[in-house]
Scaffold this motif. Structure first.
Motif, PDB file in Angstrom:
ATOM      1  N   VAL A   1     -71.406 -90.347  50.420  1.00  0.00           N
ATOM      2  CA  VAL A   1     -72.003 -90.058  51.725  1.00  0.00           C
ATOM      3  C   VAL A   1     -72.860 -88.790  51.640  1.00  0.00           C
ATOM      4  N   THR A   2     -72.343 -87.785  50.974  1.00  0.00           N
ATOM      5  CA  THR A   2     -73.078 -86.529  50.842  1.00  0.00           C
ATOM      6  C   THR A   2     -74.379 -86.722  50.074  1.00  0.00           C
ATOM      7  N   GLN A   3     -74.333 -87.500  49.016  1.00  0.00           N
ATOM      8  CA  GLN A   3     -75.559 -87.773  48.262  1.00  0.00           C
ATOM      9  C   GLN A   3     -76.604 -88.451  49.142  1.00  0.00           C
ATOM     10  N   ALA A   4     -76.172 -89.407  49.951  1.00  0.00           N
ATOM     11  CA  ALA A   4     -77.117 -90.166  50.779  1.00  0.00           C
ATOM     12  C   ALA A   4     -77.764 -89.308  51.859  1.00  0.00           C
ATOM     13  N   PHE A   5     -76.998 -88.371  52.424  1.00  0.00           N
ATOM     14  CA  PHE A   5     -77.511 -87.569  53.535  1.00  0.00           C
ATOM     15  C   PHE A   5     -78.100 -86.230  53.089  1.00  0.00           C
ATOM     16  N   ALA A   6     -78.017 -85.921  51.801  1.00  0.00           N
ATOM     17  CA  ALA A   6     -78.513 -84.640  51.311  1.00  0.00           C
ATOM     18  C   ALA A   6     -79.974 -84.371  51.676  1.00  0.00           C
ATOM     19  N   PRO A   7     -80.882 -85.338  51.540  1.00  0.00           N
ATOM     20  CA  PRO A   7     -82.282 -85.044  51.904  1.00  0.00           C
ATOM     21  C   PRO A   7     -82.451 -84.629  53.363  1.00  0.00           C
ATOM     22  N   LEU A   8     -81.679 -85.241  54.256  1.00  0.00           N
ATOM     23  CA  LEU A   8     -81.765 -84.905  55.676  1.00  0.00           C
ATOM     24  C   LEU A   8     -81.194 -83.509  55.932  1.00  0.00           C
ATOM     25  N   LEU A   9     -80.113 -83.181  55.237  1.00  0.00           N
ATOM     26  CA  LEU A   9     -79.481 -81.874  55.402  1.00  0.00           C
ATOM     27  C   LEU A   9     -80.346 -80.759  54.818  1.00  0.00           C
ATOM     28  N   ILE A  10     -80.965 -81.035  53.688  1.00  0.00           N
ATOM     29  CA  ILE A  10     -81.845 -80.034  53.073  1.00  0.00           C
ATOM     30  C   ILE A  10     -83.042 -79.756  53.977  1.00  0.00           C
ATOM     31  N   LYS A  11     -83.601 -80.788  54.552  1.00  0.00           N
ATOM     32  CA  LYS A  11     -84.737 -80.617  55.456  1.00  0.00           C
ATOM     33  C   LYS A  11     -84.349 -79.777  56.674  1.00  0.00           C
ATOM     34  N   ALA A  12     -83.119 -79.947  57.152  1.00  0.00           N
ATOM     35  CA  ALA A  12     -82.645 -79.217  58.332  1.00  0.00           C
ATOM     36  C   ALA A  12     -82.059 -77.857  57.986  1.00  0.00           C
ATOM     37  N   LYS A  13     -81.878 -77.583  56.665  1.00  0.00           N
ATOM     38  CA  LYS A  13     -81.109 -76.404  56.245  1.00  0.00           C
ATOM     39  C   LYS A  13     -79.755 -76.429  56.940  1.00  0.00           C
ATOM     40  N   GLY A  14     -79.103 -77.577  56.805  1.00  0.00           N
ATOM     41  CA  GLY A  14     -77.887 -77.844  57.554  1.00  0.00           C
ATOM     42  C   GLY A  14     -76.621 -77.446  56.835  1.00  0.00           C
ATOM     43  N   ASN A  15     -75.528 -78.051  57.258  1.00  0.00           N
ATOM     44  CA  ASN A  15     -74.209 -77.713  56.734  1.00  0.00           C
ATOM     45  C   ASN A  15     -73.398 -78.981  56.478  1.00  0.00           C
ATOM     46  N   ILE A  16     -72.619 -78.952  55.384  1.00  0.00           N
ATOM     47  CA  ILE A  16     -71.738 -80.052  55.024  1.00  0.00           C
ATOM     48  C   ILE A  16     -70.307 -79.558  55.146  1.00  0.00           C
ATOM     49  N   VAL A  17     -69.463 -80.370  55.770  1.00  0.00           N
ATOM     50  CA  VAL A  17     -68.067 -79.999  55.993  1.00  0.00           C
ATOM     51  C   VAL A  17     -67.171 -81.070  55.375  1.00  0.00           C
ATOM     52  N   PHE A  18     -66.122 -80.630  54.703  1.00  0.00           N
ATOM     53  CA  PHE A  18     -65.120 -81.527  54.138  1.00  0.00           C
ATOM     54  C   PHE A  18     -63.775 -81.199  54.780  1.00  0.00           C
ATOM     55  N   ILE A  19     -63.113 -82.206  55.339  1.00  0.00           N
ATOM     56  CA  ILE A  19     -61.771 -82.018  55.886  1.00  0.00           C
ATOM     57  C   ILE A  19     -60.785 -82.206  54.741  1.00  0.00           C
ATOM     58  N   THR A  20     -60.204 -81.096  54.274  1.00  0.00           N
ATOM     59  CA  THR A  20     -59.259 -81.159  53.171  1.00  0.00           C
ATOM     60  C   THR A  20     -57.848 -80.931  53.724  1.00  0.00           C
ATOM     61  N   SER A  21     -56.910 -80.548  52.899  1.00  0.00           N
ATOM     62  CA  SER A  21     -55.511 -80.503  53.353  1.00  0.00           C
ATOM     63  C   SER A  21     -54.715 -79.425  52.646  1.00  0.00           C
ATOM     64  N   ILE A  22     -53.765 -78.837  53.383  1.00  0.00           N
ATOM     65  CA  ILE A  22     -52.851 -77.878  52.762  1.00  0.00           C
ATOM     66  C   ILE A  22     -51.976 -78.552  51.708  1.00  0.00           C
ATOM     67  N   SER A  23     -51.862 -79.874  51.769  1.00  0.00           N
ATOM     68  CA  SER A  23     -51.043 -80.578  50.773  1.00  0.00           C
ATOM     69  C   SER A  23     -51.583 -80.372  49.362  1.00  0.00           C
ATOM     70  N   GLY A  24     -52.854 -80.019  49.247  1.00  0.00           N
ATOM     71  CA  GLY A  24     -53.437 -79.763  47.942  1.00  0.00           C
ATOM     72  C   GLY A  24     -53.009 -78.445  47.330  1.00  0.00           C
ATOM     73  N   TYR A  25     -52.266 -77.649  48.096  1.00  0.00           N
ATOM     74  CA  TYR A  25     -51.843 -76.330  47.616  1.00  0.00           C
ATOM     75  C   TYR A  25     -50.341 -76.232  47.387  1.00  0.00           C
ATOM     76  N   VAL A  26     -49.605 -77.287  47.707  1.00  0.00           N
ATOM     77  CA  VAL A  26     -48.149 -77.263  47.564  1.00  0.00           C
ATOM     78  C   VAL A  26     -47.687 -78.568  46.928  1.00  0.00           C
ATOM     79  N   ASN A  27     -46.522 -78.522  46.285  1.00  0.00           N
ATOM     80  CA  ASN A  27     -46.009 -79.699  45.581  1.00  0.00           C
ATOM     81  C   ASN A  27     -45.037 -80.445  46.488  1.00  0.00           C
ATOM     82  N   VAL A  28     -45.572 -81.199  47.451  1.00  0.00           N
ATOM     83  CA  VAL A  28     -44.722 -81.896  48.407  1.00  0.00           C
ATOM     84  C   VAL A  28     -44.280 -83.228  47.808  1.00  0.00           C
ATOM     85  N   PRO A  29     -42.976 -83.436  47.614  1.00  0.00           N
ATOM     86  CA  PRO A  29     -42.519 -84.725  47.085  1.00  0.00           C
ATOM     87  C   PRO A  29     -43.025 -85.894  47.923  1.00  0.00           C
ATOM     88  N   TRP A  30     -43.370 -86.968  47.248  1.00  0.00           N
ATOM     89  CA  TRP A  30     -43.827 -88.250  47.790  1.00  0.00           C
ATOM     90  C   TRP A  30     -45.311 -88.225  48.186  1.00  0.00           C
TER      91      TRP A  30
END
Length: 275
Positions: free
Chosen positions: A115-144
């Protein structure tokens, strides 16, 4: 100034994408809200300045079609792209169906990249911003949650690299490291089952309960979370913003506490402490 625009993936009713779309709409933005099945965005239907698009982030043809619609409506620009679409997942590592985990990575990692690759030309033209919704789960070893957590941390590493690579083009990149938020995500595992030969059958009920959100965790109100996140996004923040219940505690713990202390806390209540 011309009306600013935002495209958000994963906007099914009562999820984070929905809340973000509604918040942007209420603040006067032109909103492109997407999900795999547009019928699941009923609460956004007919709102002023909201365009609903069917978009599966793993389908190149749908990504290209969405980019064309946005370009036609905005004159070839996009101010904000919010990569929110993702799949939650619970399963012991030894019980994983590897085809299922590959699908998780297709949605949670390679989909946002496409998705980011496809919209990059539009974002570059606007000098825009890209946001990724990530998770605290990536920082801790939560079983399962190992496979899910790995996918969310993977896309965050990609986001942080992209932040540097897009610097020369004046496009900002922000990761929202998300803690516990009250959404429909806790309702997706009503039929949770372990494989018949699982080593963890004696605690299957405990694992299922955690998958269904019955883990005693407090969760931030969805719209409170979205209000804070949209404010941060529209101020042009880059890097990482930690938001949601337990986000601050995980940020501190993963940075300063010994692994042994974190492990004891993370195992408690998962069933492993009973085995």
């Amino acid at each position: 100034m011309p009306q600013q625009s935002v495209l958000i993936t994963g906007c099914s009713d009562d999820g984070i994408g929905y809340g973000l779309a509604l918040t942007f709409q209420q603040r006067g933005y032109l909103v492109f809200a997407t999900t795999r099945d547009a019928k699941k965005m009923s609460k956004l239907q007919d709102l002023p300045n909201v365009t609903l698009l069917a978009l599966d982030v793993t389908e190149p043809s749908q990504i290209a079609a969405a980019a064309k619609v946005v370009s036609n409506q905005t004159g070839g620009t996009l101010d904000y792209l919010i990569n929110n679409a993702g799949r939650n997942h619970f399963m012991p590592i030894l019980d994983e169906d590897l085809n299922a985990t590959r699908a998780i990575f297709e949605t949670n990692v390679w989909g946002p990249v496409a998705v980011t690759q496809a919209f990059a030309p539009l974002l570059i033209k606007a000098k825009g911003n890209i946001v990724f919704i990530t998770s605290i789960s990536g920082y801790v070893n939560v079983p399962w949650m190992g496979s899910y957590a790995a996918s969310k941390r993977s896309i965050e590493i990609i986001a942080e690299t992209l932040r540097l690579e897009l610097g020369p083009f004046n496009v900002g990149v922000l990761s929202i490291v998300t803690g516990a938020v009250k959404t429909q995500g806790q309702t997706y595992f009503g039929d949770f089952k372990l494989p018949s030969d699982s080593l963890y059958h004696s605690i299957e009920d405990t694992i299922a309960a955690r998958a269904q959100g019955n883990d005693g965790t407090t969760r931030m109100n969805l719209m409170t979370y979205c209000d804070q996140v949209v404010t941060k996004i529209t101020k042009g923040a880059t890097g990482k913003f930690w938001c949601g219940d337990s986000a601050g505690a995980v940020k501190f713990g993963s940075s300063y506490l010994p692994t042994s202390i974190m492990d004891r806390g993370l195992v408690k209540g998962t069933g492993l402490d009973k085995m």
